[in-house]
Design a protein around this motif. Structure first.
Motif, mmCIF file in Angstrom:
data_model
loop_
_atom_site.group_PDB
_atom_site.id
_atom_site.type_symbol
_atom_site.label_atom_id
_atom_site.label_comp_id
_atom_site.label_asym_id
_atom_site.label_seq_id
_atom_site.Cartn_x
_atom_site.Cartn_y
_atom_site.Cartn_z
ATOM 1 N N UNK A 34 2.237 2.058 13.278
ATOM 2 C CA UNK A 34 3.688 2.091 13.087
ATOM 3 C C UNK A 34 4.108 2.102 11.617
ATOM 4 N N UNK A 35 3.171 1.889 10.738
ATOM 5 C CA UNK A 35 3.505 1.814 9.317
ATOM 6 C C UNK A 35 3.638 3.204 8.701
ATOM 7 N N UNK A 75 0.819 -1.181 0.000
ATOM 8 C CA UNK A 75 0.000 0.000 0.000
ATOM 9 C C UNK A 75 0.870 1.254 0.000
ATOM 10 N N UNK A 76 1.914 1.202 0.789
ATOM 11 C CA UNK A 76 2.798 2.368 0.885
ATOM 12 C C UNK A 76 3.417 2.693 -0.466
ATOM 13 N N UNK A 77 3.931 1.678 -1.146
ATOM 14 C CA UNK A 77 4.601 1.907 -2.425
ATOM 15 C C UNK A 77 3.655 2.448 -3.478
ATOM 16 N N UNK A 99 -3.694 8.039 14.598
ATOM 17 C CA UNK A 99 -4.031 9.444 14.398
ATOM 18 C C UNK A 99 -2.840 10.278 13.932
ATOM 19 N N UNK A 100 -1.619 9.732 14.057
ATOM 20 C CA UNK A 100 -0.429 10.465 13.640
ATOM 21 C C UNK A 100 -0.463 10.809 12.163
ATOM 22 N N UNK A 101 -1.237 10.094 11.389
ATOM 23 C CA UNK A 101 -1.240 10.293 9.945
ATOM 24 C C UNK A 101 -2.417 11.120 9.457
ATOM 25 N N UNK A 107 -2.264 -5.806 15.358
ATOM 26 C CA UNK A 107 -2.649 -5.270 14.055
ATOM 27 C C UNK A 107 -2.886 -3.759 14.131
ATOM 28 N N UNK A 108 -3.578 -3.313 15.173
ATOM 29 C CA UNK A 108 -3.805 -1.873 15.344
ATOM 30 C C UNK A 108 -2.469 -1.152 15.511
#
Length: 95
Positions: A55-56, A1-3, A87-89, A49-50
């Motif tokens: 962390x991702x 997903x990130x890529x 929430x960091x994102x 998982x949460x």
């Protein structure tokens, strides 16, 4: 997903709320007993998982399909994401 730049729109409130109430019999009244068994069995994996989401580096968006809990409780998704670290994102800009 990130890529690929794909956004993840997690639903964490329902899962984290159930995990927080595993020992509360009144919370589970009227629910299928198998649901509590599954949450108990997989509690560690669900919490992990949460944490993995938080962390991702995957881009996270806020939203919900609201099919998992009453519409009036949608607001609870935001504090659940903050509590898990996801929430960091979140930004305050509309899509």
């Amino acid at each position: 997903m990130e890529e690929r730049g794909v956004f993840l729109v997690p639903t964490q409130f329902m899962v984290l709320d159930a995990l927080d109430h595993l020992d509360d019999d009144s919370y589970w009244e009227g629910k299928d007993p198998a649901e509590r068994v599954k949450f108990t069995r997989y509690a560690d994996q669900l919490r992990h998982s949460a944490h993995n989401v938080a962390a991702s580096n995957v881009r996270i968006a806020f939203g919900t399909d609201a099919g998992m809990f009453p519409h009036a409780d949608n607001w609870r998704e935001f504090p659940a994401m903050v509590k898990s670290g996801a929430g960091r994102a979140l930004n305050a800009e509309p899509a």
